[in-house]
Design a protein around this motif. Structure first.
Motif, PDB file in Angstrom:
ATOM      1  N   GLU A 198       0.828  -1.219   0.000  1.00 51.74           N
ATOM      2  CA  GLU A 198       0.000   0.000   0.000  1.00 51.74           C
ATOM      3  C   GLU A 198       0.853   1.255   0.000  1.00 51.74           C
ATOM      4  OE1 GLU A 198      -3.807  -0.416   2.599  1.00 51.74           O
ATOM      5  OE2 GLU A 198      -2.260  -1.759   3.425  1.00 51.74           O
ATOM      6  N   LEU A 199       1.907   1.256   0.796  1.00 50.39           N
ATOM      7  CA  LEU A 199       2.748   2.450   0.878  1.00 50.39           C
ATOM      8  C   LEU A 199       3.617   2.622  -0.363  1.00 50.39           C
ATOM      9  CD1 LEU A 199       3.543   2.341   4.668  1.00 50.39           C
ATOM     10  CD2 LEU A 199       2.120   3.991   3.459  1.00 50.39           C
ATOM     11  N   THR A 200       4.027   1.515  -0.977  1.00 52.10           N
ATOM     12  CA  THR A 200       4.767   1.599  -2.230  1.00 52.10           C
ATOM     13  C   THR A 200       3.870   2.192  -3.316  1.00 52.10           C
ATOM     14  OG1 THR A 200       6.163  -0.267  -1.605  1.00 52.10           O
ATOM     15  CG2 THR A 200       6.090   0.284  -3.938  1.00 52.10           C
ATOM     16  N   THR A 201       2.618   1.759  -3.348  1.00 56.63           N
ATOM     17  CA  THR A 201       1.657   2.318  -4.301  1.00 56.63           C
ATOM     18  C   THR A 201       1.460   3.811  -4.054  1.00 56.63           C
ATOM     19  OG1 THR A 201       0.522   0.215  -4.600  1.00 56.63           O
ATOM     20  CG2 THR A 201      -0.738   2.208  -5.117  1.00 56.63           C
ATOM     21  N   ALA A 202       1.325   4.196  -2.801  1.00 60.42           N
ATOM     22  CA  ALA A 202       1.138   5.614  -2.476  1.00 60.42           C
ATOM     23  C   ALA A 202       2.339   6.442  -2.938  1.00 60.42           C
ATOM     24  CB  ALA A 202       0.921   5.787  -0.971  1.00 60.42           C
ATOM     25  N   LEU A 203       3.545   5.950  -2.704  1.00 59.97           N
ATOM     26  CA  LEU A 203       4.740   6.678  -3.144  1.00 59.97           C
ATOM     27  C   LEU A 203       4.790   6.732  -4.671  1.00 59.97           C
ATOM     28  CD1 LEU A 203       7.350   8.176  -2.469  1.00 59.97           C
ATOM     29  CD2 LEU A 203       8.499   5.947  -2.354  1.00 59.97           C
ATOM     30  N   ALA A 204       4.475   5.631  -5.334  1.00 53.35           N
ATOM     31  CA  ALA A 204       4.480   5.603  -6.799  1.00 53.35           C
ATOM     32  C   ALA A 204       3.474   6.596  -7.376  1.00 53.35           C
ATOM     33  CB  ALA A 204       4.184   4.195  -7.305  1.00 53.35           C
ATOM     34  N   GLN A 205       2.379   6.829  -6.667  1.00 49.78           N
ATOM     35  CA  GLN A 205       1.392   7.792  -7.141  1.00 49.78           C
ATOM     36  C   GLN A 205       1.929   9.218  -7.094  1.00 49.78           C
ATOM     37  OE1 GLN A 205      -1.838   6.417  -4.627  1.00 49.78           O
ATOM     38  NE2 GLN A 205      -2.914   5.647  -6.431  1.00 49.78           N
ATOM     39  N   GLY A 206       3.046   9.430  -6.451  1.00 54.55           N
ATOM     40  CA  GLY A 206       3.718  10.723  -6.555  1.00 54.55           C
ATOM     41  C   GLY A 206       4.225  10.964  -7.968  1.00 54.55           C
ATOM     42  N   ALA A 207       4.617   9.894  -8.649  1.00 53.47           N
ATOM     43  CA  ALA A 207       5.079   9.991 -10.043  1.00 53.47           C
ATOM     44  C   ALA A 207       3.921   9.878 -11.008  1.00 53.47           C
ATOM     45  CB  ALA A 207       6.108   8.899 -10.336  1.00 53.47           C
ATOM     46  N   CYS A 208       2.930   9.068 -10.655  1.00 56.54           N
ATOM     47  CA  CYS A 208       1.821   8.786 -11.569  1.00 56.54           C
ATOM     48  C   CYS A 208       0.550   8.645 -10.740  1.00 56.54           C
ATOM     49  CB  CYS A 208       2.121   7.513 -12.348  1.00 56.54           C
ATOM     50  SG  CYS A 208       0.899   7.165 -13.602  1.00 56.54           S
ATOM     51  N   PRO A 209      -0.206   9.736 -10.572  1.00 53.49           N
ATOM     52  CA  PRO A 209      -1.375   9.702  -9.681  1.00 53.49           C
ATOM     53  C   PRO A 209      -2.418   8.642 -10.028  1.00 53.49           C
ATOM     54  CG  PRO A 209      -0.798  11.957 -10.230  1.00 53.49           C
ATOM     55  CD  PRO A 209       0.056  11.073 -11.090  1.00 53.49           C
ATOM     56  N   VAL A 210      -2.575   8.315 -11.302  1.00 54.33           N
ATOM     57  CA  VAL A 210      -3.535   7.289 -11.720  1.00 54.33           C
ATOM     58  C   VAL A 210      -2.732   6.151 -12.341  1.00 54.33           C
ATOM     59  CG1 VAL A 210      -5.548   6.762 -13.145  1.00 54.33           C
ATOM     60  CG2 VAL A 210      -5.280   9.054 -12.148  1.00 54.33           C
ATOM     61  N   LEU A 211      -2.472   5.099 -11.574  1.00 53.93           N
ATOM     62  CA  LEU A 211      -1.544   4.056 -12.002  1.00 53.93           C
ATOM     63  C   LEU A 211      -2.059   3.190 -13.145  1.00 53.93           C
ATOM     64  CD1 LEU A 211      -0.132   2.913  -8.549  1.00 53.93           C
ATOM     65  CD2 LEU A 211       0.861   4.515 -10.185  1.00 53.93           C
TER      66      LEU A 211
END
Length: 150
Positions: free
Chosen positions: A101-114
């Motif tokens: 979950e936290l990896t996804t949240a951090l990745a959404q910093g680069a790409c808000p809609v994965l």
């Protein structure tokens, strides 16, 4: 955080300009900080020439070597300009959300809609370290101080 917290690190590799890196870092931190049961133990970003978190003989550039090619594939003939490989590292203690979950949240910093169609504006790759072996436990416990931030 109590003793029931789990400590782990999330890493986000990006191929970005310094301005994009700062924006990704800020958005990622905002998303991770939104979780109530998470305490930030350390954060930093590192440039590509530096060693990876767990292997001093392996650079961040080597770990994320596919990111510049992803950008070139989507921008044929364009100059990457000031884009470079960087890695954002967060060490957290969590009683709630897990590393996925936290990896996804951090990745959404680069790409808000994965799950959007087409490429992401900032090529990225993310992973986490959970402390399930001696090397990663040492890394997690040595990473509790605030590192360089934008």
């Amino acid at each position: 955080m109590t003793d029931q917290s789990k400590i782990f690190a999330v890493h986000l590799g990006i191929f970005a300009t310094p301005e994009d890196r700062n924006r990704v870092y800020a958005r990622g931190m905002e998303r991770v900080s939104a979780f109530e049961d998470v305490s930030l133990r350390g954060s930093q970003y590192v440039d590509g020439e530096q060693a990876t978190a767990l292997d001093p003989d392996f650079s961040v550039n080597e770990l994320y070597e596919e990111l510049p090619q992803q950008w070139r594939d989507e921008h044929p003939g364009e100059d990457p300009g000031l884009r470079r490989i960087s890695e954002i590292r967060l060490v957290v203690a969590s009683r709630g959300p897990g590393p996925d979950e936290l990896t996804t949240a951090l990745a959404q910093g680069a790409c808000p809609v994965l799950d959007h169609p087409g490429p992401c504006p900032v090529p990225w790759s993310a992973d986490f370290v959970t402390g399930e072996d001696k090397v990663s436990v040492e890394y997690l416990h040595s990473s509790r101080t605030q590192g360089p931030t934008p």
